[in-house]
Enzyme design. Structure first.
Site, PDB file in Angstrom:
ATOM      1  N   SER A 173       0.854  -1.192   0.000  1.00 36.35           N
ATOM      2  CA  SER A 173       0.000   0.000   0.000  1.00 36.35           C
ATOM      3  C   SER A 173       0.887   1.238   0.000  1.00 36.35           C
ATOM      4  O   SER A 173       1.885   1.300   0.727  1.00 36.35           O
ATOM      5  CB  SER A 173      -0.928  -0.005   1.221  1.00 36.35           C
ATOM      6  OG  SER A 173      -0.196  -0.099   2.426  1.00 36.35           O
ATOM      7  N   GLY A 182      -0.329   4.656   0.222  1.00 38.88           N
ATOM      8  CA  GLY A 182      -1.080   5.832   0.621  1.00 38.88           C
ATOM      9  C   GLY A 182      -1.967   6.377  -0.482  1.00 38.88           C
ATOM     10  O   GLY A 182      -2.725   5.631  -1.118  1.00 38.88           O
ATOM     11  N   GLY A 201      -2.403   4.589  -3.918  1.00 40.58           N
ATOM     12  CA  GLY A 201      -3.068   3.302  -4.079  1.00 40.58           C
ATOM     13  C   GLY A 201      -2.261   2.124  -3.576  1.00 40.58           C
ATOM     14  O   GLY A 201      -1.774   2.116  -2.438  1.00 40.58           O
ATOM     15  N   GLY A 255      -5.217   0.287   6.082  1.00 38.48           N
ATOM     16  CA  GLY A 255      -4.417  -0.818   5.561  1.00 38.48           C
ATOM     17  C   GLY A 255      -4.963  -2.176   5.973  1.00 38.48           C
ATOM     18  O   GLY A 255      -4.866  -3.148   5.219  1.00 38.48           O
ATOM     19  N   ASP A 256      -5.562  -2.230   7.157  1.00 42.82           N
ATOM     20  CA  ASP A 256      -6.155  -3.483   7.629  1.00 42.82           C
ATOM     21  C   ASP A 256      -7.407  -3.823   6.824  1.00 42.82           C
ATOM     22  O   ASP A 256      -7.647  -4.982   6.481  1.00 42.82           O
ATOM     23  CB  ASP A 256      -6.494  -3.373   9.112  1.00 42.82           C
ATOM     24  CG  ASP A 256      -5.317  -2.883   9.935  1.00 42.82           C
ATOM     25  OD1 ASP A 256      -4.182  -3.284   9.639  1.00 42.82           O
ATOM     26  OD2 ASP A 256      -5.535  -2.078  10.859  1.00 42.82           O
TER      27      ASP A 256
END
Length: 313
Positions: free
Chosen positions: A220, A222, A225, A251-252
């Site tokens: 990831s 930020g 994408g 992110g999770d």
């Protein structure tokens, strides 16, 4: 079923403010308290989208009991493992433009006996799992290679393992051959010693993780994408955020969406980005439900290695 392991869970208090002004008295617009920790958030995102999950959570003290109560209220299927120490608390200050300032407590040490109890709890429940997600920071004093050891044990049992962690624990875990790792930009740079300024750097660093032993890499990056490296192919995808509120847990949610979609190829990347982007629009560490997710806004294609990444400062 997706089984999650969070060695360093938390109570997460998110306070929305107009602006962060050091030394000033700041009045909160809103505040909320959520159960936290990366694996916990993955389970919460899956539950919000009616996908079966079970969270393995060590807990202790008043904060730990409160954490377990909150998870129970949300309907999370869990295995709660009591420990001697106290569960940590974290605070996030969220500004209107989506900027989040986090103050995370280090957590409490886990003894060798407690670590083994947690590992046995995971192994005991993993026979019905498609994936085990080992994620989050490590408590103080816990060996940096603990995820690596768990990866080997789970792999020997024929279990797919996804790892989302940081610091020395990430390259150590990658060398143990997990099916999937999900670093962010900073974690990727630290784990591989790569300066990351463009998509080409992301790909180079992700290839280093794969050379260490990781199978798939979902990175990831930020506002730019995510990049997916899998089975000799590379995809880049992104999704606009209409109104950012908090990056906590995004992110999770991305990892949860990827696994929910089968963890394979372009379709899984679309789901990952749709879930992660939706989480950025949620207050605190609330996880997106089906009505919050906009797959139609996601764009996936081949990466342009020369494309510079936007600053996250």
């Amino acid at each position: 079923m997706i089984l999650t392991l969070t060695l360093n869970p938390s109570l997460d208090r998110t306070i929305e403010i107009a602006a962060l002004d050091r030394g000033a008295v700041i009045r909160a617009a809103t505040a909320r308290l959520d159960p936290g920790g990366k694996g916990v958030n993955v389970s919460r995102a899956l539950l919000a989208n009616r996908i079966r999950s079970c969270a393995v959570v060590p807990y202790g003290g008043h904060e730990g009991r409160h954490l377990v109560d909150l998870l129970s209220q949300e309907g999370i299927d869990m295995i709660a493992v009591p420990i001697a120490g106290a569960t940590r608390s974290n605070v996030t200050l969220a500004e209107p433009d989506g900027t989040s300032t986090k103050v995370n407590e280090p957590g409490t040490p886990l003894s060798a006996v407690e670590l083994e109890t947690v590992a046995e709890a995971v192994l005991g429940a993993a026979h019905t799992a498609d994936w085990v997600v080992a994620s989050g920071s490590l408590p103080p004093g816990v060996p940096f290679d603990v995820y690596a050891g768990l990866c080997r044990r789970f792999a020997e049992a024929g279990i797919n393992v996804a790892v989302d962690t940081s610091g020395p624990a990430l390259p150590a875990a990658a060398a143990a051959g997990p099916a999937l790792v999900k670093p962010n930009r900073e974690e990727l740079a630290e784990a591989t010693g790569t300066t990351i300024g463009c998509l080409g750097d992301v790909i180079e660093a992700a290839e280093k993780l794969r050379a260490m032993g990781a199978g798939t890499v979902l990175a990831s990056v930020g506002p730019d994408g995510a990049v997916l490296l899998q089975d000799g192919r590379i995809w880049h995808g992104e999704c606009p955020v209409a109104e950012p509120r908090s990056t906590v847990g995004a992110g999770d949610a991305m990892l949860a969406g990827f696994l929910a979609a089968g963890a394979r190829g372009e379709r899984a990347l679309v789901e990952a980005l749709a879930w992660g982007t939706a989480a950025v629009g949620m207050p605190g560490s609330r996880m997106p439900a089906p009505g919050d997710i906009r797959r139609d806004l996601v764009r996936v294609g081949p990466p342009d290695p020369r494309r510079p990444l936007r600053s996250t400062d």
